[in-house]
Design an enzyme around this catalytic site. Sequence first.
Site, mmCIF file in Angstrom:
data_model
loop_
_atom_site.group_PDB
_atom_site.id
_atom_site.type_symbol
_atom_site.label_atom_id
_atom_site.label_comp_id
_atom_site.label_asym_id
_atom_site.label_seq_id
_atom_site.Cartn_x
_atom_site.Cartn_y
_atom_site.Cartn_z
ATOM 1 N N GLU A 79 -10.227 -4.982 -5.154
ATOM 2 C CA GLU A 79 -9.793 -3.826 -4.297
ATOM 3 C C GLU A 79 -9.613 -2.549 -5.116
ATOM 4 O O GLU A 79 -9.569 -2.409 -6.346
ATOM 5 C CB GLU A 79 -8.284 -4.161 -3.677
ATOM 6 C CG GLU A 79 -7.292 -4.354 -4.704
ATOM 7 C CD GLU A 79 -5.905 -4.407 -3.847
ATOM 8 O OE1 GLU A 79 -5.638 -3.191 -3.220
ATOM 9 O OE2 GLU A 79 -5.221 -5.249 -3.573
ATOM 10 N N SER A 99 0.951 -1.116 -0.058
ATOM 11 C CA SER A 99 0.053 -0.104 -0.203
ATOM 12 C C SER A 99 0.746 1.114 0.119
ATOM 13 O O SER A 99 1.509 1.515 -0.787
ATOM 14 C CB SER A 99 -0.949 -0.085 1.454
ATOM 15 O OG SER A 99 -1.975 1.047 1.100
ATOM 16 N N HIS A 150 -7.795 -5.435 -0.420
ATOM 17 C CA HIS A 150 -6.497 -4.803 0.057
ATOM 18 C C HIS A 150 -5.965 -5.371 1.256
ATOM 19 O O HIS A 150 -6.354 -5.658 2.332
ATOM 20 C CB HIS A 150 -6.810 -3.426 0.302
ATOM 21 C CG HIS A 150 -5.623 -2.538 0.119
ATOM 22 N ND1 HIS A 150 -4.920 -2.088 -0.802
ATOM 23 C CD2 HIS A 150 -5.124 -1.803 1.277
ATOM 24 C CE1 HIS A 150 -4.007 -1.426 -0.585
ATOM 25 N NE2 HIS A 150 -4.000 -1.079 0.843
#
Length: 298
Positions: free
Chosen positions: A238, A144, A268
């Site tokens: 996601e 991320s 995610h």
Amino acid sequence: MSKQQLLQILEVAAQFPPPENATIADLRAWFETINEQTSVPEMHAIERIQAGAIGVDKLIPDQADNSKVIIYYHGGGFVFGSSRSHRVIAATLAKLTNIPVLVPDYRMVPDYPAPICHTDALAVYQWLLNAGYDASNIALSGDSAGGNLTLSTAIAARDQGLPLPAALVMMSPALDLASEGESHQTMRDAPLLTPELMGLFTSLYPGDALDVKSPLVTPFYSDLHGLPPSLVHVGSWELLRSDSETIVKKMLAAGVNAELAVFEDMCHSWQLYAPFLDEGMDSIRQAGQFIRHHLSQL
């Protein structure tokens, strides 16, 4: 293969929602609490060290190959997360590769404005080089926001004339901060990283001082030529799926050896559920194999 596993995990997670009207401190505490419940592989040692000014957890597996090292930049939207919250990923990666993993606690917004987190991420890499590690024995990785830092660190190293790491691994990198990608419109019902949470992150990072497309806060629009071999993992379910698909296309167009794996039905940060989710372990295992392959080639 394991969507049922994931749905069961998400059902349990839904019983522990973020606190209402939460402050940033509340959100950080909530995130740490929910992630510290996950079991972590045993390490030979976990040392707290200083990489210059940045505090770092060093996870040392049994029979560690100490000539090599992996930096793992944690996710959390540049707002929360820590070396502890993402220890399950870092420790599993260390165990599967027999390579020590460093997890920096880079400074986050809003306490420290962007691009300080990028400065910290590069500083840890420079610290390793100054400590005598050969760049060919270093891999950069992250999920991320940490995937963003992984790529930006490699680009900054290239632009400053530093030797480049041997490999990059990015898990669902957060790159399209303008939310222009197709999945940002079509995956609005995806769990965990919701449009509302993404909105919180982008309101705090980069904030009012920098544009969401600035190279100071995202490498999404940068020149990608000359970067190391790269592996990108993303879930099909996601919000940030397009970020990964697009960056790999751009890397390939720039002549980079880049691979994309889309994990069907995964959301995610599914790697955080690795002990309970087959695809979580599969993702980290593939990441480890990619890193071992490229570190051993140089």
